[in-house]
Design a protein around this motif. Structure first.
Motif, PDB file in Angstrom:
ATOM      1  N   GLY A  75       0.841  -1.157   0.053  1.00  0.00           N
ATOM      2  CA  GLY A  75       0.041   0.082   0.042  1.00  0.00           C
ATOM      3  C   GLY A  75       0.803   1.333  -0.017  1.00  0.00           C
ATOM      4  O   GLY A  75       0.295   2.222   0.625  1.00  0.00           O
ATOM      5  N   LEU A  76       2.216   1.137  -0.507  1.00  0.00           N
ATOM      6  CA  LEU A  76       2.954   2.435  -0.462  1.00  0.00           C
ATOM      7  C   LEU A  76       3.025   2.885  -1.756  1.00  0.00           C
ATOM      8  O   LEU A  76       2.416   2.333  -2.909  1.00  0.00           O
ATOM      9  CB  LEU A  76       4.345   2.129  -0.025  1.00  0.00           C
ATOM     10  CG  LEU A  76       4.400   1.317   1.406  1.00  0.00           C
ATOM     11  CD1 LEU A  76       5.785   0.824   1.581  1.00  0.00           C
ATOM     12  CD2 LEU A  76       4.135   2.534   2.304  1.00  0.00           C
ATOM     13  N   ASN A  77       3.651   4.264  -2.225  1.00  0.00           N
ATOM     14  CA  ASN A  77       3.730   4.626  -3.464  1.00  0.00           C
ATOM     15  C   ASN A  77       5.093   5.165  -3.395  1.00  0.00           C
ATOM     16  O   ASN A  77       5.631   5.431  -2.412  1.00  0.00           O
ATOM     17  CB  ASN A  77       2.848   5.448  -3.801  1.00  0.00           C
ATOM     18  CG  ASN A  77       2.663   6.539  -2.558  1.00  0.00           C
ATOM     19  OD1 ASN A  77       3.291   6.585  -1.762  1.00  0.00           O
ATOM     20  ND2 ASN A  77       1.797   7.714  -3.060  1.00  0.00           N
ATOM     21  N   ILE A  78       5.688   5.680  -4.686  1.00  0.00           N
ATOM     22  CA  ILE A  78       7.041   6.287  -4.624  1.00  0.00           C
ATOM     23  C   ILE A  78       6.616   7.985  -4.964  1.00  0.00           C
ATOM     24  O   ILE A  78       5.897   8.250  -5.886  1.00  0.00           O
ATOM     25  CB  ILE A  78       7.661   6.044  -5.746  1.00  0.00           C
ATOM     26  CG1 ILE A  78       8.156   4.337  -5.721  1.00  0.00           C
ATOM     27  CG2 ILE A  78       8.849   6.857  -6.261  1.00  0.00           C
ATOM     28  CD1 ILE A  78       9.555   4.373  -5.064  1.00  0.00           C
ATOM     29  N   SER A  79       7.085   8.811  -4.150  1.00  0.00           N
ATOM     30  CA  SER A  79       6.622  10.122  -4.098  1.00  0.00           C
ATOM     31  C   SER A  79       7.665  10.902  -3.435  1.00  0.00           C
ATOM     32  O   SER A  79       8.132  10.626  -2.316  1.00  0.00           O
ATOM     33  CB  SER A  79       5.305  10.185  -3.585  1.00  0.00           C
ATOM     34  OG  SER A  79       5.296  11.790  -2.994  1.00  0.00           O
TER      35      SER A  79
END
Lengths: 339, 431, 408
Positions: C55-59
């Protein structure tokens, strides 16, 4: 080519059964071992002793979960983690649960996608100074040099505290607790700040503990607890209710000494019976054996026993129960009912 | 010299004067002192300053060393015994030596296994390092990885045996086909090895306890042993990769060349610690979901990549140092690229690269201490983590770090002395 | 490998992709490229799947948020309310600062030790060997920890200098009333720039220009007429204008360290923090040992005939060193020196071991910890180091090209 084969055999030896996003319980059972993340060494909470056995308050929780799930308190693989690596180790599945005096915060819960399954120690950040400075309050620390262990919430609390009191300070970030003590004792900083429990543990190891005072101010709330990954609620429940079982056991007078007797036959108190599996089917609901809580309590005793053995007043750490007393004794420990 | 002069000489000695001892100033210790310690006033001052410095250091160090306490249960007992003196509390070494050397999880009754592996390592490496030893010993070198794996990690003897069988099978197939085509031979060899391992997997699964030593998971490796394991494994793995990278960088094929250049320059441009961060906190995200390498293996991968880039540069230097004529001679014999490299270029280039490779190996071995920063309990991690954190030994710094420095010094100094000896041996120019 | 082979009589066959040297290279490259793409795609897809599962993202959005922590030594303005990006910049500048300082001192140390290792003085020679071997053969992390401890215990406590508002007799006095070496760092007066400081600055620049011009004149006279002019006017020209301007205008004053106003620390002045000193020292002496070996090798690489030829021309030993040996040795010394400078920069990433806030400690340490953005911060960290390394290599390669032997 020979070398690449060596890598191949190494790989065969090194690849361990991975933990997929779901069904941590199945993975743990298949592996026969619980991978539990702990600190690299904080006396009282988790540290290997001279014989290499892990000891401590957090370690006790890991053992209780292992006993509840696998029936064996020694079926734990302790994975030492630093402040930096702990979250990745949990997120990537390297460890099944993290018991590393980690503060429950909003962003860790929601942004990092973890689930805190309870609080096993209510802590707060404090300050320690040499007595000879004559400081009696943290409000007098304007201009002081402060040693902080880096990679924790203490850094943020410290910045907030000094900013809101309009004071200046010189931070000295330090990697390990042992080095922080060294700096503090050598006078490289005036103040050492960390969680109050850590201050007490640190002061206990000094040559002359009486020369140092812990200031009365507690500048933050540090609810420390075990955590698991988001998205595996069954596993989260197991860790949560194992902790609750230990807390409830103390409240109800179940200890490692009498738990075997009490579990032998159903007694008068229905809640004790339900916890110990002599009545009802709580074990079935949580997906474990009926005597899961018995084994968890046998592993190292109830919450109070763990506390006294590892960090209590009769240990070198010498912490009093304080906020961590049962709610019946004016503390904050309050397990939801087992029914 | 004319005769007329002879008249003016009143007396001519007819016998030699007996030899006299030279003046004290130009002989014996005085001469040595004059030439070596006081050749000019500048060096005289330097000598005096040096003597004072040595005296100062020794006056602090010697009482600390000789007054040290070797037998105490914890630092508080040490302090009682000193009663205010500043002396070394070496009891921490006698108390925790096994943790410093082997980590705290390696089973104590099995310490002989890594120790034996270390002794055998010396035997295995000797024929590579000293060319005058019998070449037959190289056979043991080839066997050593399997023996060492069996000794250190334990488990059934079948695992290393199957691995060995795969290598031998693969090599036999390769040797059969290499004359027809190198690429075909390589592919067939790899396939044969894979088949043998796959079949061997069933055998191993059937008999997991055949001649089994107690299995030790790699997570339990620690202390100086971990530094040694990381150093030896990573250097030996990075050698073949480094050779390939060096050849790739020298290659005339642009795409292969640029892949190698980018890789080498990237790895050499970042500190090892960032690569270890990758191993520790990032690599897990790049592996297929469900697999999970343990930390030591991820670290071995990253250190190997790191070392191979440096070794590639050393070997590239060796390739560049070979006279152009060697390449041309190989071409004129009609050898193709693979043959000329295998038979003519690499044997010579590798030989002149050995001192450089040894230097990289020493540097890499020292850099294995960085794994302590990513929560592995190597020698330094053991000191900074469990030992200094324990209530018993909190506050003992010099003794522990001095011990760590001494261990590394002994090993690295030994290796670098070898490298210097080799350089002198290989130096063929006369000056 | 342009082997002359007869062109195949018939048309293109598939097996020629492997067996024909003209096509084989293309085949290999094609296979390599495909393998690379497949590997990248494999890693990329794993990343995407793992991130989705967690449930993570690259930002990189976190870089714009307030960092929330303080840093002890900053070259640019920074408070705990500044952004993570600014904290990273502070760390980057700190990395460059300590690397720059350590490069200079390591070179000086290395040259001295390298030359002394070849000296006729036996004792000094042996002492330098001990220094070089001790530092070359022990890991830099251990040296950083040891030297950090030495610096910590060797200075006085700043509290000893304090008067606490005049209530206490201080145990120690500031050296010359303005310097103090303590276990928290080195205190020195700061320069207070009053009105007219720009004139003093111009005078300083004019002095430097004048001095350089005089040197040039001296050299030209020597080459043209063989007359050796004295060198002392260099210093007069260099110093006189700035001293004069300062005396007339009184523009620049010293702001001395203040021992009265605070109960914990000396205030005011310039503080070079203990972490910086410890790391700087450790990197300097560690790398100095390596540079000493390079210098020694460089000097030994100059053929003995060169020294003898120079001696037979009647040059004295010092001049032989300066005019004949060193210029030739430099050519051998500089390439390894560049890689030592790169090593210093990379080794400075161990700064956190002594509590110095370099970029690994800020971006790769506290920021990573507080935000939990492991992938983003580690990639950014590697990028920063890569840029620094490539820049140093580029600058040094240009310099290297200018001193390289001009052959034919």
């Amino acid at each position: 080519m020979k070398k690449s084969v060596f890598l191949g055999t190494l790989t065969a030896a090194g690849v361990i059964a991975g933990a997929a996003a779901a069904a941590t319980l199945d993975d743990v059972k298949a592996r026969g071992k619980l991978n539990c993340g702990v600190t690299t060494g904080l006396v009282g909470f988790a540290a290997p002793d001279a014989n290499g056995n892990w000891q401590g308050f957090d370690v006790g929780l890991c053992r209780a979960v292992a006993a509840a799930v696998l029936g064996d308190p020694d079926a734990v693989e302790f994975v030492p983690t630093t402040g930096k690596t702990r979250f990745t180790a949990l997120a990537s599945g390297e460890i099944d649960m993290l018991a590393r005096n980690t503060t429950w915060t909003f962003s860790r819960d929601n942004d990092l996608k973890f689930e805190f399954t309870g609080i096993n120690y209510y802590d707060g950040q404090g300050f320690m100074v040499p007595k000879e400075l004559g400081v009696t309050s943290a409000k007098e620390l304007d201009g002081a040099t402060v040693c902080i262990q880096t990679g924790t919430t203490t850094e943020l609390n410290l910045a907030d505290f000094f900013r809101s009191n309009n004071m200046n300070y010189e931070p000295v970030p330090i990697e390990t607790n042992a080095e922080a003590q060294q700096q503090y004792l050598a006078g490289a900083c005036d103040v050492y700040t960390t969680d109050a429990s850590g201050l007490a543990a640190t002061r206990a190891t000094f040559e002359t503990p009486g020369d140092h005072v812990v200031l009365p101010e507690i500048i933050s709330k540090e609810p420390l607890g075990p955590l698991v990954r988001h998205g595996d609620n069954e596993w989260g429940d197991i860790v949560r209710w194992t902790l609750n079982a230990l807390i409830a056991a103390e409240e109800l007078g179940i200890s490692s000494a009498n738990v075997a007797d009490m579990a032998g036959s159903a007694g008068d108190n229905p809640e004790i019976n339900r916890i110990l599996g002599t009545e009802g089917n709580l074990g079935e609901m949580i997906g474990l054996e009926a005597d899961w809580a018995v084994k968890a309590i046998q592993a190292g005793g109830n919450y109070g026993e763990l506390f006294e053995k590892n960090i209590g007043e009769n240990t070198p750490i010498g912490l009093s129960r304080g906020l961590n007393a049962q709610w019946t004794d004016g503390g904050l420990l309050y397990s939801p009912p087992f029914r | 010299m004319s005769d007329t002069h002879a008249q003016t000489v009143g007396y001519v000695r007819e016998t030699f004067i007996p030899e006299q001892a030279p003046p004290h100033a130009v002989t014996g210790p005085v001469k040595w002192l004059r030439e070596n310690l006081f050749p000019s006033w500048f060096y005289g001052i330097l000598t005096i300053v040096s003597v004072l410095f040595i005296f100062y250091v020794l006056s602090i160090f010697l009482p600390w060393l000789t007054g040290g306490v070797w037998d105490a249960a914890n630092i508080r007992e040490c302090r009682e015994i000193f009663a205010g003196d500043s002396a070394g509390c070496f009891a921490v070494l006698t108390e925790r030596w096994h943790q410093l050397l082997f980590g705290f999880s390696y089973p104590q009754h099995a310490y002989w296994r890594p120790t034996l592996a270390l002794i055998l390592l010396a035997v295995a490496v000797a024929p590579v390092l000293f060319s005058n030893l019998p070449r037959g010993m190289l056979a043991f070198t080839a066997l050593y990885p399997f023996i060492a794996f069996y000794l250190v990690w334990g488990g059934t003897i079948l695992i290393p045996l199957v691995a060995l069988a795969g290598v031998i099978g693969g090599y036999l197939v390769y040797a059969q086909l290499v004359d027809r085509s190198l690429v075909g031979g390589l592919i067939a060899g790899v396939v044969a090895a894979a088949v043998i391992w796959w079949l061997g997997g069933f055998v191993t699964a059937e008999m997991p306890n055949l001649l089994a030593l107690e299995a030790v998971p790699s997570r339990d490796m620690g202390g100086f042993m971990l530094n040694m394991i990381l150093g030896v494994v990573c250097v030996s793995l990075s050698l073949p990769i480094g050779i390939l990278l060096a050849l790739g960088r020298q290659s005339s094929l642009p795409i292969i060349k640029w892949i190698c250049v980018v890789f080498i320059e990237f790895v050499r441009g970042v500190p090892l610690i960032t690569l270890l961060f990758v191993a520790n906190v990032v690599l897990a995200y790049f592996l297929p979901p469900g697999t999970n390498f343990d930390l030591i293996l991820r670290v071995i991968i990253m250190i190997t990549l790191f070392a191979s880039a440096y070794i590639a540069e050393v070997i590239r230097g060796g390739l560049a140092a070979l006279p152009r004529g060697q390449y041309e001679a190989a071409d004129s014999l009609g050898l193709d690229y693979a043959q000329s490299m295998r038979l003519i270029i690499l044997p010579q280039a590798l030989k002149i690269s050995i001192p450089g490779i040894v230097n990289v190996a020493v540097g890499l071995f020292k850099d294995t201490t960085l794994v302590s920063i990513i929560s592995m309990f190597d020698l330094v991690g053991m000191i900074r983590g469990p030992i200094l954190a324990s209530t018993d030994w909190n506050g003992v710094y010099w003794e522990l770090f001095g011990f760590a420095a001494l261990l590394f010094f002994v090993v690295c100094y030994g290796i670098s002395q070898y490298s210097q000896w080799l350089e002198r041996k290989l130096a063929t120019d006369h000056r | 490998m342009t082997a002359i082979t007869d062109p195949p009589a018939d048309g293109f066959k598939l097996s020629m992709l492997i067996n024909d040297t003209r096509y084989r290279g293309l085949t290999f490259q094609f296979v390599a490229l495909i393998l690379l793409i497949v590997m990248m795609a494999f890693l990329g897809m794993n990343l995407v799947r793992n991130l989705a599962a967690a449930g993570l993202n690259i930002s990189y959005g976190f870089l714009g948020e307030p960092a929330g922590y303080d840093i002890n030594q900053t070259l640019i303005d920074y408070t705990s309310q500044s952004t993570h990006l600014r904290a990273a910049m502070v760390g980057l500048l700190n990395t460059l600062l300590v690397a720059f300082m350590a490069c200079i001192t390591a070179t000086i140390l290395g040259v001295i030790a390298g030359v002394l290792r070849l000296s006729p003085n036996w004792l000094v020679r042996k002492l330098m060997s001990v220094y070089v071997e001790a530092f070359r053969n022990v890991p830099v992390l251990i040296w950083i920890l040891i030297i950090g401890t030495i610096v910590t215990i060797s200075g006085a406590n700043p509290r000893d200098f304090l008067t606490r508002g005049g209530s206490v007799e201080p145990q120690s006095e500031l050296f010359l009333g303005m310097f103090a070496f303590t276990n928290r760092g080195f205190y020195s007066p700061a320069l207070d720039l009053g009105p007219g400081w720009i004139v003093v600055l111009i005078a300083l620049i004019a002095g430097i220009v004048g001095a350089v011009a005089w040197r040039w004149h001296v050299r030209r006279t020597l080459y043209n007429s063989g007359r050796l002019l004295p060198s002392w006017p260099t210093w007069v020209i260099l110093i006189a204008p700035v001293v004069l301007a300062q005396l007339v205008l009184g523009a620049i004053s010293l702001s001395l360290p203040d021992v009265e106003s605070n109960n914990f620390n000396i205030q005011g002045g310039i503080l070079i923090g203990k972490p910086l000193i410890a790391l700087w020292l450790a990197l300097s002496v560690y790398t100095g040992a390596f540079i000493a070996e390079n210098v020694r090798a460089g000097i030994l690489a100059v053929s003995k005939g060169q020294t003898e030829a120079a001696a037979s021309l009647g040059l004295r030993p010092k001049r032989i060193m300066n005019l004949v040996v060193l210029p030739q040795a430099l050519r051998v010394i500089i390439p390894p020196l560049i890689s030592q400078f790169l090593n210093i920069t990379k080794n400075s990433s161990l700064a956190i071991a002594v509590g110095y806030a370099d970029i690994t400690a800020t971006l790769g340490g506290i920021t990573l910890n507080q935000t939990g953005r492991a992938i983003e911060t580690v990639l950014l960290l590697m990028l920063f180091y890569l840029i620094i390394s490539l820049l140093i290599s580029a600058v040094m390669n240009v310099y290297n090209a200018t001193v390289a032997l001009k052959e034919r």
